[in-house]
Design a protein around this motif. Structure first.
Motif, short mmCIF file in Angstrom:
data_model
loop_
_atom_site.label_atom_id
_atom_site.label_comp_id
_atom_site.label_asym_id
_atom_site.label_seq_id
_atom_site.Cartn_x
_atom_site.Cartn_y
_atom_site.Cartn_z
N LEU A 173 0.83 -1.21 0.00
CA LEU A 173 0.00 0.00 0.00
C LEU A 173 0.86 1.26 0.00
O LEU A 173 0.51 2.26 -0.65
N LEU A 174 1.98 1.24 0.71
CA LEU A 174 2.90 2.38 0.68
C LEU A 174 3.45 2.60 -0.72
O LEU A 174 3.57 3.74 -1.18
N SER A 175 3.77 1.52 -1.41
CA SER A 175 4.28 1.64 -2.77
C SER A 175 3.22 2.22 -3.70
O SER A 175 3.51 3.07 -4.54
N VAL A 176 1.98 1.76 -3.54
CA VAL A 176 0.88 2.30 -4.35
C VAL A 176 0.67 3.78 -4.05
O VAL A 176 0.48 4.60 -4.97
N ASP A 177 0.74 4.14 -2.77
CA ASP A 177 0.57 5.54 -2.37
C ASP A 177 1.63 6.43 -3.01
O ASP A 177 1.32 7.49 -3.56
N ASP A 224 0.93 -28.26 2.80
CA ASP A 224 0.87 -28.98 1.53
C ASP A 224 1.60 -28.17 0.46
O ASP A 224 1.66 -26.94 0.53
N ASN A 225 2.15 -28.87 -0.53
CA ASN A 225 2.91 -28.19 -1.59
C ASN A 225 2.09 -27.12 -2.30
O ASN A 225 2.59 -26.04 -2.62
N VAL A 226 0.83 -27.42 -2.57
CA VAL A 226 -0.03 -26.45 -3.25
C VAL A 226 -0.24 -25.23 -2.37
O VAL A 226 -0.15 -24.08 -2.83
N VAL A 227 -0.51 -25.45 -1.08
CA VAL A 227 -0.70 -24.34 -0.15
C VAL A 227 0.58 -23.54 -0.01
O VAL A 227 0.56 -22.30 0.07
N LEU A 228 1.72 -24.23 0.01
CA LEU A 228 3.01 -23.55 0.11
C LEU A 228 3.24 -22.63 -1.07
O LEU A 228 3.67 -21.47 -0.90
N ILE A 229 2.93 -23.10 -2.27
CA ILE A 229 3.12 -22.29 -3.47
C ILE A 229 2.19 -21.08 -3.44
O ILE A 229 2.59 -19.95 -3.76
N ILE A 230 0.94 -21.30 -3.05
CA ILE A 230 -0.03 -20.19 -2.97
C ILE A 230 0.45 -19.15 -1.95
O ILE A 230 0.39 -17.94 -2.20
N ASP A 231 0.93 -19.62 -0.81
CA ASP A 231 1.41 -18.71 0.23
C ASP A 231 2.59 -17.89 -0.27
O ASP A 231 2.65 -16.68 -0.06
N LEU A 232 3.54 -18.54 -0.93
CA LEU A 232 4.70 -17.83 -1.46
C LEU A 232 4.30 -16.80 -2.51
O LEU A 232 4.83 -15.68 -2.55
N LEU A 233 3.36 -17.17 -3.37
CA LEU A 233 2.93 -16.25 -4.43
C LEU A 233 2.21 -15.04 -3.86
O LEU A 233 2.44 -13.90 -4.30
N LEU A 234 1.34 -15.25 -2.87
CA LEU A 234 0.50 -14.18 -2.35
C LEU A 234 1.18 -13.32 -1.29
O LEU A 234 0.82 -12.16 -1.12
N THR A 235 2.14 -13.89 -0.57
CA THR A 235 2.74 -13.13 0.52
C THR A 235 4.20 -12.75 0.27
O THR A 235 4.78 -12.02 1.08
N PHE A 236 4.80 -13.23 -0.83
CA PHE A 236 6.18 -12.85 -1.09
C PHE A 236 6.43 -12.49 -2.55
O PHE A 236 6.74 -11.35 -2.87
N VAL A 237 6.27 -13.46 -3.45
CA VAL A 237 6.61 -13.23 -4.86
C VAL A 237 5.74 -12.12 -5.45
O VAL A 237 6.26 -11.17 -6.08
N THR A 295 7.12 -8.36 -6.41
CA THR A 295 7.05 -7.96 -7.82
C THR A 295 6.33 -6.63 -7.98
O THR A 295 6.77 -5.73 -8.71
N VAL A 296 5.20 -6.48 -7.28
CA VAL A 296 4.44 -5.23 -7.34
C VAL A 296 5.26 -4.06 -6.80
O VAL A 296 5.32 -2.98 -7.41
N ILE A 297 5.90 -4.26 -5.65
CA ILE A 297 6.68 -3.19 -5.02
C ILE A 297 7.83 -2.75 -5.91
O ILE A 297 8.04 -1.55 -6.15
#
Length: 276
Positions: free
Chosen positions: A121-125, A188-201, A205-207
């Motif tokens: 949000l700071l980056s968007v601001d 689970d591997n699927v949950v791990l990938i989702i977590d990494l994508l939504l909370t890190f990658v 990338t956006v920032i």
């Protein structure tokens, strides 16, 4: 004894051969003091930010509302996560209930996600302030930010982390006590990938993308200012300089934050934090 603890899903550090290894050495005492000084510094600095923004009405700007949310999450880290982390994973021999461990794990995940969302949000601001200044007051007005910050930085992280950790918590035996630490978090591997994508990658990338655009526009504006200085545009120059200074300062904060956050996700990618 080891088999009993392993059946209770307890994590035992390999280096914890005894309860208090070399606790009385000067090095251990210095590390202990530094840990709690860092906790005190974290609490006091973020408390100062919270009190300042809350007390002075002129600081109730959209940017400072986001900073207020970040300070709250960091204050909670200093008050709860860091002291508990020191006790659970330190040199002391503490028997911990799995309920305490579950609350600690969930709190840590929520506060990490909250901080990441605040940085986005700071980056968007800053992006809107630098790249679209004529629409900043309408796009980032205080009412809209006041609604967006709790939703993106608190409600969504709570719901998301409760969902991804639900399976892990369902596997714990809350009647057991763990020695030398808490149960290893298993995703689970699927949950791990989702977590990494939504909370890190995704957030990183956006920032990075927004700040690359911000500083590209800032450089072009600086060149324009040098070539077109006039009395009529003096006030505009002052505003733009302040906006760019704020962008640089927040950019440094974001960079340091990402540097501190990266080792955790690097460990998770290598399988040291999560396991199937």
């Amino acid at each position: 004894m080891v088999e009993t603890l392993e059946s209770a899903n307890c994590w035992i550090p390999l280096h914890n051969i005894s309860c208090n290894p070399e606790l009385g050495t000067p090095t251990a005492a210095l590390i202990f003091i530094l840990k709690w000084c860092l906790v005190a510094l974290t609490v006091m600095s973020n408390l100062l930010v919270i009190v300042s923004i809350s007390h002075f009405r002129q600081l109730h700007t959209p940017t400072n509302i986001i900073l207020f949310s970040l300070a709250v999450s960091d204050l909670l880290v200093g008050l709860f996560v860091m002291p508990i982390l020191t006790m659970l994973y330190g040199e002391s021999c503490i028997a911990t209930n799995q309920i305490l461990c579950a609350v600690f794990d969930l709190t840590g995940y929520i506060l990490t996600s909250s901080s990441v969302a605040g940085m986005v949000l700071l980056s968007v601001d800053r992006y809107v302030a630098i790249c679209n200044p004529l629409h900043y007051s309408s796009m980032m007005d205080r009412r809209r930010v006041t609604i967006t910050v709790p939703l993106c930085c608190w409600i969504c992280p709570v719901c998301f982390n409760v969902i991804i950790l639900k399976h892990h918590f369902s596997q714990l035996d809350f009647s057991h006590y763990c020695h030398h630490g808490c149960a290893q978090i298993k995703l689970d591997n699927v949950v791990l990938i989702i977590d990494l994508l939504l909370t890190f990658v995704g957030p990183v990338t956006v920032i990075i993308s927004l700040y690359m655009r911000v500083f590209a526009v800032a450089v072009s504006q600086a060149r324009l200012m040098r070539s077109q200085i006039s009395a009529a545009g003096s006030n505009t120059v002052i505003v733009k300089k302040s906006e760019m200074k704020a962008a640089r300062t927040i950019g440094i904060i974001v960079f340091v934050f990402l540097m501190c956050l990266s080792p955790f996700y690097s460990a998770s990618l290598g399988g040291d934090v999560y396991s199937d």
